[in-house]
Design a protein around this motif. Sequence first.
Motif, PDB file in Angstrom:
ATOM      1  N   ARG A   1      -7.403   8.362  -6.714  1.00  0.00           N
ATOM      2  CA  ARG A   1      -8.199   7.161  -6.958  1.00  0.00           C
ATOM      3  C   ARG A   1      -9.218   7.008  -5.841  1.00  0.00           C
ATOM      4  O   ARG A   1      -8.893   7.195  -4.665  1.00  0.00           O
ATOM      5  CB  ARG A   1      -7.307   5.923  -7.010  1.00  0.00           C
ATOM      6  N   GLU A   2     -10.427   6.666  -6.179  1.00  0.00           N
ATOM      7  CA  GLU A   2     -11.482   6.525  -5.188  1.00  0.00           C
ATOM      8  C   GLU A   2     -11.554   5.104  -4.656  1.00  0.00           C
ATOM      9  O   GLU A   2     -11.463   4.134  -5.409  1.00  0.00           O
ATOM     10  CB  GLU A   2     -12.843   6.900  -5.798  1.00  0.00           C
ATOM     11  N   PHE A   3     -11.702   4.976  -3.321  1.00  0.00           N
ATOM     12  CA  PHE A   3     -11.869   3.688  -2.656  1.00  0.00           C
ATOM     13  C   PHE A   3     -13.214   3.691  -1.933  1.00  0.00           C
ATOM     14  O   PHE A   3     -13.738   4.749  -1.597  1.00  0.00           O
ATOM     15  CB  PHE A   3     -10.752   3.443  -1.642  1.00  0.00           C
ATOM     16  N   LYS A   4     -13.734   2.507  -1.678  1.00  0.00           N
ATOM     17  CA  LYS A   4     -14.962   2.436  -0.909  1.00  0.00           C
ATOM     18  C   LYS A   4     -14.678   2.887   0.528  1.00  0.00           C
ATOM     19  O   LYS A   4     -13.529   2.915   0.970  1.00  0.00           O
ATOM     20  CB  LYS A   4     -15.527   1.020  -0.910  1.00  0.00           C
ATOM     21  N   GLY A   5     -15.732   3.223   1.253  1.00  0.00           N
ATOM     22  CA  GLY A   5     -15.563   3.713   2.615  1.00  0.00           C
ATOM     23  C   GLY A   5     -14.800   2.732   3.485  1.00  0.00           C
ATOM     24  O   GLY A   5     -15.129   1.550   3.544  1.00  0.00           O
ATOM     25  N   SER A   6     -13.759   3.204   4.128  1.00  0.00           N
ATOM     26  CA  SER A   6     -12.959   2.357   5.021  1.00  0.00           C
ATOM     27  C   SER A   6     -12.275   3.239   6.045  1.00  0.00           C
ATOM     28  O   SER A   6     -12.162   4.448   5.863  1.00  0.00           O
ATOM     29  CB  SER A   6     -11.913   1.550   4.241  1.00  0.00           C
TER      30      SER A   6
END
Length: 202
Positions: free
Chosen positions: A3-8
């Motif tokens: 699953r892709e997450f925003k940059g963190s």
Amino acid sequence: MKREFKGSAMLNPVPLALITSKDLDTDKTNVFTVGWIGTACTKPPMLSIAIRPERYSYELIKKSGELVVNLPSDNLVKAVDFCGVRSGREIDKIENFNLTLKGSTKISTPYIDECPVALECSVRDIIPLGTHDLFLVDVLCSHVNENIIDEKGKIHFENANLLHYCHGEYYPMVNKSIGSFGYSVRKKKKSKNKPNKKTNKK
């Protein structure tokens, strides 16, 4: 499938450290917990520590130019959590947990004796980043408990029950290795016991 997450800053787990610093005006020592810490260089030995500018310790370290990185064992987990959420402006955390301070040899800031490893450091540079400023510090000397050093002088950090932090939770370090540096390319040692050659007698 992922699953892709925003940059963190999703780097887990990370080591935990109790950072001691000294108030030059009152001569009192403060301690707070950091998780955003790592090795930056080996020669000269240098660490990187990310600290929020609003933290009380930020002011003390910036003014004194020094600090001690104390590596806590799992029996200090409550103190580690407390020192990460309570400010030294409000409470004396050293006194609250009855931590023992010992005099450093290279700097004026003391280290915590209950921690099995302590690294005396001086500030080399402070780099503003955003929510945190990055402190680059030189490691001047280290103090290590004798009970985790073997007869050959090797330090067994795995026997120090050190803590690490992973996505909001505290975990103890395991003490069983699943490999060692370079083992994947290391050549197997040849057996010293060579089979005896049979000689034919006529």
